[in-house]
Design a protein around this motif. Structure first.
Motif, PDB file in Angstrom:
ATOM      1  N   SER B  65      -7.671 -14.021   4.855  1.00 40.64           N
ATOM      2  CA  SER B  65      -8.432 -12.855   4.405  1.00 40.64           C
ATOM      3  C   SER B  65      -8.582 -11.866   5.543  1.00 40.64           C
ATOM      4  N   VAL B  66      -7.432 -11.373   6.022  1.00 40.41           N
ATOM      5  CA  VAL B  66      -7.434 -10.285   6.998  1.00 40.41           C
ATOM      6  C   VAL B  66      -8.107  -9.079   6.366  1.00 40.41           C
ATOM      7  N   VAL B  67      -7.756  -8.812   5.114  1.00 42.06           N
ATOM      8  CA  VAL B  67      -8.438  -7.787   4.321  1.00 42.06           C
ATOM      9  C   VAL B  67      -8.792  -8.433   2.985  1.00 42.06           C
ATOM     10  N   ASP B  68      -9.797  -7.893   2.284  1.00 45.59           N
ATOM     11  CA  ASP B  68     -10.113  -8.475   0.977  1.00 45.59           C
ATOM     12  C   ASP B  68      -9.158  -7.925  -0.088  1.00 45.59           C
ATOM     13  N   ALA B  69      -9.219  -8.504  -1.277  1.00 36.80           N
ATOM     14  CA  ALA B  69      -8.227  -8.180  -2.306  1.00 36.80           C
ATOM     15  C   ALA B  69      -8.279  -6.706  -2.693  1.00 36.80           C
ATOM     16  N   GLU B  70      -9.472  -6.137  -2.754  1.00 38.06           N
ATOM     17  CA  GLU B  70      -9.590  -4.729  -3.139  1.00 38.06           C
ATOM     18  C   GLU B  70      -8.930  -3.831  -2.087  1.00 38.06           C
ATOM     19  N   THR B  71      -9.217  -4.092  -0.806  1.00 36.92           N
ATOM     20  CA  THR B  71      -8.583  -3.318   0.262  1.00 36.92           C
ATOM     21  C   THR B  71      -7.076  -3.519   0.230  1.00 36.92           C
ATOM     22  N   TYR B  72      -6.662  -4.764  -0.005  1.00 37.37           N
ATOM     23  CA  TYR B  72      -5.226  -5.055  -0.056  1.00 37.37           C
ATOM     24  C   TYR B  72      -4.548  -4.205  -1.127  1.00 37.37           C
ATOM     25  N   ASN B  73      -5.166  -4.159  -2.313  1.00 36.56           N
ATOM     26  CA  ASN B  73      -4.572  -3.374  -3.397  1.00 36.56           C
ATOM     27  C   ASN B  73      -4.501  -1.895  -3.045  1.00 36.56           C
ATOM     28  N   GLN B  74      -5.513  -1.407  -2.330  1.00 36.98           N
ATOM     29  CA  GLN B  74      -5.457  -0.009  -1.898  1.00 36.98           C
ATOM     30  C   GLN B  74      -4.375   0.194  -0.846  1.00 36.98           C
ATOM     31  N   LEU B  75      -4.189  -0.812   0.019  1.00 37.89           N
ATOM     32  CA  LEU B  75      -3.171  -0.690   1.067  1.00 37.89           C
ATOM     33  C   LEU B  75      -1.762  -0.665   0.486  1.00 37.89           C
ATOM     34  N   ILE B  76      -1.472  -1.577  -0.460  1.00 37.69           N
ATOM     35  CA  ILE B  76      -0.105  -1.574  -1.013  1.00 37.69           C
ATOM     36  C   ILE B  76       0.149  -0.278  -1.777  1.00 37.69           C
ATOM     37  N   SER B  77      -0.897   0.240  -2.438  1.00 39.88           N
ATOM     38  CA  SER B  77      -0.720   1.501  -3.165  1.00 39.88           C
ATOM     39  C   SER B  77      -0.455   2.632  -2.184  1.00 39.88           C
ATOM     40  N   ALA B  78      -1.271   2.684  -1.116  1.00 42.81           N
ATOM     41  CA  ALA B  78      -1.107   3.764  -0.142  1.00 42.81           C
ATOM     42  C   ALA B  78       0.235   3.635   0.574  1.00 42.81           C
ATOM     43  N   HIS B  79       0.674   2.403   0.834  1.00 42.75           N
ATOM     44  CA  HIS B  79       1.983   2.198   1.470  1.00 42.75           C
ATOM     45  C   HIS B  79       3.091   2.787   0.598  1.00 42.75           C
ATOM     46  N   GLY B  80       3.073   2.426  -0.685  1.00 40.28           N
ATOM     47  CA  GLY B  80       4.122   2.902  -1.592  1.00 40.28           C
ATOM     48  C   GLY B  80       4.072   4.407  -1.773  1.00 40.28           C
ATOM     49  N   VAL B  81       2.884   4.929  -2.077  1.00 37.43           N
ATOM     50  CA  VAL B  81       2.766   6.374  -2.322  1.00 37.43           C
ATOM     51  C   VAL B  81       3.190   7.152  -1.083  1.00 37.43           C
ATOM     52  N   THR B  82       2.725   6.716   0.095  1.00 38.61           N
ATOM     53  CA  THR B  82       3.012   7.459   1.311  1.00 38.61           C
ATOM     54  C   THR B  82       4.502   7.406   1.646  1.00 38.61           C
ATOM     55  N   MET B  83       5.101   6.230   1.554  1.00 39.84           N
ATOM     56  CA  MET B  83       6.525   6.112   1.868  1.00 39.84           C
ATOM     57  C   MET B  83       7.366   6.940   0.901  1.00 39.84           C
ATOM     58  N   ILE B  84       7.086   6.826  -0.386  1.00 39.25           N
ATOM     59  CA  ILE B  84       7.960   7.448  -1.375  1.00 39.25           C
ATOM     60  C   ILE B  84       7.708   8.948  -1.474  1.00 39.25           C
ATOM     61  N   PHE B  85       6.431   9.323  -1.642  1.00 40.30           N
ATOM     62  CA  PHE B  85       6.151  10.732  -1.899  1.00 40.30           C
ATOM     63  C   PHE B  85       6.036  11.552  -0.618  1.00 40.30           C
ATOM     64  N   PHE B  86       5.466  10.954   0.435  1.00 43.44           N
ATOM     65  CA  PHE B  86       5.155  11.766   1.614  1.00 43.44           C
ATOM     66  C   PHE B  86       6.097  11.528   2.779  1.00 43.44           C
ATOM     67  N   PHE B  87       6.875  10.463   2.741  1.00 40.52           N
ATOM     68  CA  PHE B  87       7.854  10.283   3.811  1.00 40.52           C
ATOM     69  C   PHE B  87       9.263  10.620   3.332  1.00 40.52           C
ATOM     70  N   VAL B  88       9.871   9.763   2.518  1.00 40.19           N
ATOM     71  CA  VAL B  88      11.306   9.912   2.267  1.00 40.19           C
ATOM     72  C   VAL B  88      11.609  11.255   1.596  1.00 40.19           C
ATOM     73  N   THR B  89      10.919  11.541   0.505  1.00 39.84           N
ATOM     74  CA  THR B  89      11.227  12.776  -0.209  1.00 39.84           C
ATOM     75  C   THR B  89      10.961  13.991   0.678  1.00 39.84           C
ATOM     76  N   ILE B  90       9.834  13.958   1.372  1.00 38.54           N
ATOM     77  CA  ILE B  90       9.448  15.102   2.197  1.00 38.54           C
ATOM     78  C   ILE B  90      10.399  15.268   3.371  1.00 38.54           C
ATOM     79  N   PHE B  91      10.733  14.166   4.025  1.00 39.82           N
ATOM     80  CA  PHE B  91      11.641  14.270   5.157  1.00 39.82           C
ATOM     81  C   PHE B  91      12.991  14.837   4.713  1.00 39.82           C
ATOM     82  N   LEU B  92      13.496  14.325   3.583  1.00 36.17           N
ATOM     83  CA  LEU B  92      14.816  14.777   3.129  1.00 36.17           C
ATOM     84  C   LEU B  92      14.779  16.235   2.706  1.00 36.17           C
TER      85      LEU B  92
END
Lengths: 284, 555
Positions: B65-92
């Motif tokens: 339990s490095v992070v709790d389940a709620e934080t974990y769910n927010q982290l995976i969401s933020a990871h995906g959204v940031t990588m897809i919408f704010f990194f790859v698409t934006i960089f390209l």
């Protein structure tokens, strides 16, 4: 030259395919978890169909994988500037219509075969069935599963990580139709050794089936993110011999007659007690 | 006649990163906007990478339990959204913003102020998304945000979903602006002689990407608007009483083409890089273009392959399976053409070429596992498991990120006037290649054994070793990215001077100075083929530094 390369590639492909076959065989014994190249050994015919299809797709996939990787290695090793004679000017080729047509048609044939095989399996094992010997309504909720046998028995499989969840009990060699219902958000019922996933979606019913060929227990989990307890929604399916199953059924029925609420559990689970405290309050 | 080297170059454009903030805030220069896009993208990459490391720490052993389940769910969401919408698409978008006008011999984008507005909507979109963290928790339903989990009934405690939906609406508007601008620029502002059949393949890739984003950006915004209606106005589109699967259709009608929005520009970059370092023209220019448009068409007919477990009619599933598998055909053509381009070549295995090869070697795995996933029966097993996580990272990391690194190493000299260090670049490549495969290869088998994705922790002790290997490898990726950042910062001002054309390129950007002046070209060179610079070099019109770089641009 090209023929030599092709032969080399084919030889390597055969060697490596042999290796992967060995790996398939190895996968049946339990060792270090998480590195099996294939699904757990299937115990239900629909899972077997998927397993065979997976092996079938793997044959062209491994050959193409090795062929292309070898070609990639070959071109950068063989045609490096340091390997070329001094002052070498590469031929300025702009294309070759015949070759380009060939490598359009060849992959097309491969995917047509794979798609055809897949479609046959899809028609065979993924249609809603009507010749079942038993029907169980599986409904998902945050965070657990209810299994309604239709004869008064309901198994409540409340999610936990602390220990084993209450098993969903079925008789062996019996065609059981599963009818999935969602009561809040979308959940997905998945036991890899039995078959693929089926989503429990609010608003309509979804169908799958199983026919387990041996006595034993198999694990699975909810596969659709459904909230904070998603990881706790574990599944255990227990297949009993038909006589054991009848005894279990009788016990459940008398238990449910004795108490006003249906008995939740065939064998008490170590950690299910908070959830079991109010089984009748769970949504249905 | 030296078309590009004889004239004295006004050093109007200074090649350092440090310019007055007023210039950055107000510029309509496509190059500065491009740099801002790229920097925004890289910062998002680093941020989302840190999320990934926390996720990997959490999963390194069972029942942590490095992070709790709620934080974990927010982290995976933020990871995906940031990588897809704010990194790859934006960089390209950024690298295309920089390169497309120069590659077609234009002075700027067709609508410079739309370009400015489109870019500045991106930070707005990012800030909107991250505002969710201040309102009791950001999106926690994964980057796909499936309803009804995003509905008010299950999310009453925070406004994270609302901020996510608003963020994506702004993002889609920004993307539509950029796409319109690219298409207009490429149609209307090509230099004399730059016929469509002479466009660099990177520009063709940008045309296909822009068409895709133009078509699917609006459905994404529509889905998000309906989510907002449900949450704030009490409608029942996707609620438990409504039709949750409708959301999935709308989302994936955007979501699958988005995968190609993130990879087609990469294909374009590889099509530029491979011929330059193999010293051969691209093999099958027209089939490369045709394959791009084949992918554009097919990618809009495959969205429901993300939904094979919701219980569709088997003939409908068969259709989507078939269309999905067909994508292997144009992708295969591109692979074979790249290999054929290199065959009999004179290969210089520079850092950009290494990244291009890293891309080919790993993207192939993502392509092949894609065929398994397309097969409906097999997909019901693999769907939403770690196999899918592995597949999508082979496509988006092995695909997009490796091509982005290839493009960066290739064009950094043009953008800054300085080479990236080759030694650090080699380290960057090999650590990334090993770290990437160490992280994602065994995720396939973990999925085959039944580990679902998006679980905050797991009880199965037999997965512990595998997960530990993955976590350790993910830190090797982080180390590699750190090397890259050091390389960029050190080389931007202190790296070896690049000169106009350090790689002996084929396309127009190498005919101007590094970095190019605000007006791009003093004189656009004559264009007789899709490799104008090579033509000039062969006819002796350009005698640019063919030897190792002697001197920078004369001031």
């Amino acid at each position: 030259m090209a023929a030599d390369i092709l032969q080399a590639v084919a030889a390597r492909a055969r060697a490596l395919f042999g290796l992967s076959l060995a790996a398939f065989l190895l996968s049946s014994c339990e060792g270090l978890g998480g590195i099996s190249p294939i699904f757990p050994t299937p115990v239900s015919p629909n899972g077997e169909g998927i397993y065979n299809l997976y092996v079938g797709i793997s044959i062209p996939a491994i050959i193409i994988f090795i062929g292309v990787e070898v070609a990639l290695l070959w071109v950068v090793l063989r045609y490096r500037r340091s390997k070329q004679p001094a002052g070498y000017v590469p031929p300025q080729i702009h294309g070759h219509t015949g070759l380009e047509i060939a490598w359009t048609i060849a992959p097309l044939i491969v995917v047509l075969v794979i798609a055809g095989y897949s479609f046959v399996e899809l028609q065979k094992d993924f249609q809603p069935i009507s010749n079942q010997e038993m029907l169980v309504v599986v409904s998902g909720h945050q965070f657990g599963w209810n299994y309604d046998y239709g004869n008064g028995i309901v198994v409540h499989q409340e999610g936990t990580l602390a220990g084993d969840v209450t098993p969903f009990v079925v008789p062996v060699d019996t065609l059981v139709k599963l009818q999935f219902q969602g009561t809040d958000v979308i959940h997905s019922w998945w036991v890899p050794a039995i078959s693929g996933k089926t989503d429990a979606v609010p608003g309509y019913d979804n169908f799958s089936w199983l026919k387990i060929n041996q006595v034993g227990s198999w694990r699975g989990e909810c596969a659709e993110l459904c909230g904070v307890g998603h990881g706790t929604m574990q599944i255990i399916v227990q297949a009993m011999s038909k006589s054991d199953y009848q005894q279990w059924e009788q016990k459940q029925l008398t238990a449910s007659k004795a108490s006003p609420s249906p008995s939740p559990s065939p064998s008490p689970s170590p950690s299910g007690s908070p959830a079991k405290a109010s089984p009748s309050a769970s949504p249905g | 006649m030296a078309a590009t080297t004889a004239l004295p170059r006004p050093k109007a454009y200074d090649d350092t990163f440090f310019r007055p903030i007023s210039i950055w805030l107000t510029t309509t220069d496509h190059k500065l906007i491009g740099i801002m896009y790229m920097v925004t993208g890289i910062l998002s990459f680093v941020l989302a990478g840190i999320f990934a490391l926390v996720i990997r720490l959490q999963l390194s052993q069972p029942n942590l339990s490095v992070v709790d389940a709620e934080t974990y769910n927010q982290l995976i969401s933020a990871h995906g959204v940031t990588m897809i919408f704010f990194f790859v698409t934006i960089f390209l978008t950024g690298i295309a913003n920089y390169m497309v006008p120069i590659m077609i011999g234009a002075r700027d984008m067709a609508f410079p102020r739309v370009n400015l507005l489109g870019f500045w909507l991106v930070p707005v979109s990012i800030l909107l998304y991250y505002s969710g963290f201040l309102t009791g928790g950001a999106l926690n339903a994964g980057w796909t945000g499936y309803a009804p989990l995003t509905e008010k009934a299950y999310q009453s405690h925070s406004l994270g979903v609302d901020f996510w939906a608003l963020s994506l609406i702004v993002w889609a508007v920004s993307g539509i602006m950029a796409s319109t601008n690219f298409l207009t620029t490429i149609v209307a502002l090509r230099a004399p002689g730059m016929k469509l059949t002479r466009l660099p393949l990177f520009v063709w890739a940008q045309i296909s990407t822009s068409i895709l984003l133009l078509v699917v950006g609006a459905p994404l915004a529509a889905a998000m608007i309906l989510v907002e209606f449900d949450r704030q106005l009490g409608t029942q589109f996707f609620t438990t009483q409504g039709r949750p699967v409708l959301y999935q259709h709308l989302f994936w009608f955007f979501g699958h083409p988005e995968v190609y929005i993130m990879i087609l520009p990469g294909f374009g970059m590889i099509s530029e890089i491979v011929p330059v370092f193999a010293r051969k023209p691209i093999f099958g220019y027209m089939t490369m273009v045709a394959a791009l448009f084949g992918i554009v068409f097919l990618s809009m007919t495959v969205w429901a392959h993300h939904m094979f477990t919701v219980g569709m009619n088997t003939y409908v599933e068969g259709f989507f399976m078939f269309m999905t598998m067909l994508i292997a055909v144009p992708t295969g053509i591109k692979f074979f053409n790249w290999i054929a381009t290199t065959w009999w070549g004179s290969v210089e295995f520079t850092v950009p070429m290494k990244f291009a090869w890293g891309f080919l070697a790993t993207f192939l795995i993502g392509g092949i596992t894609g065929v398994y996933l397309a097969s409906v029966p097999v997909d019901t097993q693999l769907h939403q498991s770690y196999y899918v996580v592995a597949h999508l990272h082979y496509v988006l990391f092995g695909g997009s990120v490796f091509t982005i690194f290839a493009g960066l190493y290739y064009w950094f000299p043009k953008i800054t006037g300085h080479m990236l260090s080759r030694r650090l670049g080699e380290w960057n490549f090999w650590t990334l290649f090993v770290g990437f495969n160490g992280t994602f290869l065994i995720m396939h088998t973990l999925g085959l054994e039944g580990m679902p994705r998006r679980i905050a922790t797991y009880a199965n002790a037999s997965w512990a070793t595998t997960n530990m290997i993955i976590t350790v490898s993910s830190f090797l990726i982080a180390f590699s990215v750190l090397l890259f950042l050091i390389n960029v910062v050190r080389s931007w001002n202190g790296g070896e001077i690049a000169g106009d054309d350090p790689w002996h390129g084929n396309t127009l950007e190498w005919a101007t100075t590094s970095p190019p002046p605000p007006y791009n070209f003093e004189r656009v060179p004559p264009i007789h083929s899709f490799m104008p610079l090579r033509d000039m070099r062969e006819s002796g019109e350009v005698t640019t530094e063919l030897e190792p770089e002697a001197e920078p641009a004369k001031v």
